[in-house]
Design a protein around this motif. Structure first.
Motif, PDB file in Angstrom:
ATOM      1  N   UNK A  54       1.125  -1.487   0.079  1.00  0.00           N
ATOM      2  CA  UNK A  54      -0.032  -0.260   0.242  1.00  0.00           C
ATOM      3  C   UNK A  54       1.112   1.472   0.141  1.00  0.00           C
ATOM      4  N   UNK A  55       1.070   2.379  -1.164  1.00  0.00           N
ATOM      5  CA  UNK A  55       1.790   3.141  -1.007  1.00  0.00           C
ATOM      6  C   UNK A  55       1.000   4.541  -1.586  1.00  0.00           C
ATOM      7  N   UNK A  56       1.818   5.248  -0.622  1.00  0.00           N
ATOM      8  CA  UNK A  56       1.211   6.559  -0.627  1.00  0.00           C
ATOM      9  C   UNK A  56       1.397   7.946  -1.854  1.00  0.00           C
ATOM     10  N   UNK A  57       1.175   7.509  -3.048  1.00  0.00           N
ATOM     11  CA  UNK A  57       1.672   8.492  -4.424  1.00  0.00           C
ATOM     12  C   UNK A  57       1.597   9.371  -4.273  1.00  0.00           C
ATOM     13  N   UNK A  58      -0.035  10.003  -3.975  1.00  0.00           N
ATOM     14  CA  UNK A  58      -0.563  11.107  -3.758  1.00  0.00           C
ATOM     15  C   UNK A  58      -0.194  12.272  -3.081  1.00  0.00           C
ATOM     16  N   UNK A  59       0.141  11.353  -1.922  1.00  0.00           N
ATOM     17  CA  UNK A  59       0.570  12.270  -0.710  1.00  0.00           C
ATOM     18  C   UNK A  59       1.569  12.816  -1.002  1.00  0.00           C
ATOM     19  N   UNK A  60       3.062  11.955  -1.899  1.00  0.00           N
ATOM     20  CA  UNK A  60       4.325  11.726  -1.924  1.00  0.00           C
ATOM     21  C   UNK A  60       4.452  13.229  -2.640  1.00  0.00           C
ATOM     22  N   UNK A  61       2.932  13.606  -3.863  1.00  0.00           N
ATOM     23  CA  UNK A  61       4.167  14.459  -5.040  1.00  0.00           C
ATOM     24  C   UNK A  61       3.444  15.443  -4.729  1.00  0.00           C
ATOM     25  N   UNK A  62       1.953  15.744  -3.713  1.00  0.00           N
ATOM     26  CA  UNK A  62       1.229  16.996  -3.690  1.00  0.00           C
ATOM     27  C   UNK A  62       0.728  17.031  -2.289  1.00  0.00           C
ATOM     28  N   UNK A  63       0.718  16.272  -1.654  1.00  0.00           N
ATOM     29  CA  UNK A  63       0.077  16.209  -0.246  1.00  0.00           C
ATOM     30  C   UNK A  63      -1.318  15.771   0.089  1.00  0.00           C
ATOM     31  N   UNK A  64      -1.498  15.213   0.871  1.00  0.00           N
ATOM     32  CA  UNK A  64      -2.725  14.198   1.659  1.00  0.00           C
ATOM     33  C   UNK A  64      -3.752  14.758   2.629  1.00  0.00           C
TER      34      UNK A  64
END
Length: 297
Positions: A104-114
């Motif tokens: 389970x990865x947090x790609x959106x958070x890594x690129x723009x925060x979440x």
């Protein structure tokens, strides 16, 4: 009648990410087939979060995992070839059966925060399905049965309740639903199942004249059970038929201690396939806890 009140206990997943662990609990290991219940967040994830926040590839047997978000986004990858982002009001349902691995990865958070907020639950498989073929299904929010009445907006995640049946394939009788309640709204915990519970995600509810706050799970005896929201609230309702005692170690669930030992040995020896799209790292088998002679029930 309330059988037990279970408070969430905060647990660190590493990288600054915490969850509220609800099930299993020392005095109540399962509710129906639900053997695990984690409240993720709510937490703000800043852009550029480190990879340590991600959940690296790890294995499961003998259960189905169900991920449901109120906000945020996660990327799921598994060893049967699935890659899927999950967003609010959608369902990721993964059946481990004889064995599956996923990340389970947090790609959106890594690129723009979440802003991450959701629930992850595990549903133990009945004995006859514990070794079923592993699989994965994703269900869009628009495909989930919904209803609105008297200040209650409901969304059925899985199983049957409130006269509706969800499209998610399950292996035993259960129900799992998300209720949004306006202030003053009255809702009912679905009857007809021997084991039932509700979990207050946010706000508060009143049941049998007592107020209960966010972060509390109420295990409720069979029978009619209505509750009121004195303020806006989000509540998860869940339950079903028991599947029998289960042993639990790490991410493995089984009716057999011997099967758990085999799963440990398989993961330790690298015999469980990693996701094709995420096979460069994995979580090692944790150290053994102190012996627990009694199975979960």
């Amino acid at each position: 009648m309330i059988e037990l009140l279970i408070p969430q206990r905060r647990r660190s997943l590493g990288g600054g990410l915490e969850v509220g662990r609800v099930l299993p609990f020392a005095k109540r290991r399962m509710v129906g087939p639900f053997v695990f219940f984690d409240h993720m967040g709510p937490v703000d994830l800043a852009p550029g979060i480190p990879r340590e926040v991600d959940v690296r590839p790890h294995p499961h047997i003998g259960l189905s995992t169900v991920t449901y978000l109120f906000s945020g986004e996660m990327v799921h990858r598994d060893s049967v070839g699935s890659e899927m982002s999950i967003r609010p009001a959608e369902v990721n349902w993964m059946t481990a059966g004889s064995g599956i691995t996923h990340s389970e990865r947090f790609e959106k958070a890594r690129s723009q925060g979440d802003h991450l907020h959701g629930i992850q639950a595990w549903v133990a498989l009945p004995t006859e399905f514990e070794e079923t073929e592993p699989g994965f299904s994703h269900h869009e929010g628009a495909d989930l049965p919904q209803w609105q009445e008297g200040g209650v907006h409901g969304r059925l995640i899985a199983g049957s309740a409130y006269g509706l049946t969800a499209g998610v394939k399950t292996h035993s009788p259960l129900f799992y639903a998300h209720l949004d309640l306006a202030a003053g709204a009255v809702a009912e915990l679905p009857p007809g199942h021997p084991e039932r519970a509700l979990y207050v995600v946010s706000g508060a509810i009143e049941l049998e004249g007592t107020r209960y706050e966010a972060g509390q799970m109420l295990v409720v005896a069979p029978g009619a059970s209505r509750f009121t929201a004195p303020e806006p609230a989000i509540v998860m309702v869940l339950g079903g038929e028991p599947v029998g005692p289960r042993f639990l170690f790490w991410n493995f669930v089984s009716s057999s201690q011997e099967r758990l030992e085999q799963a440990k040995a398989d993961w330790r020896a690298g015999r469980m396939k990693l996701p094709d799209l995420d096979n460069q790292e994995f979580i090692p088998l944790p150290e053994e806890p102190a012996p627990q002679p009694n199975p979960m029930s």
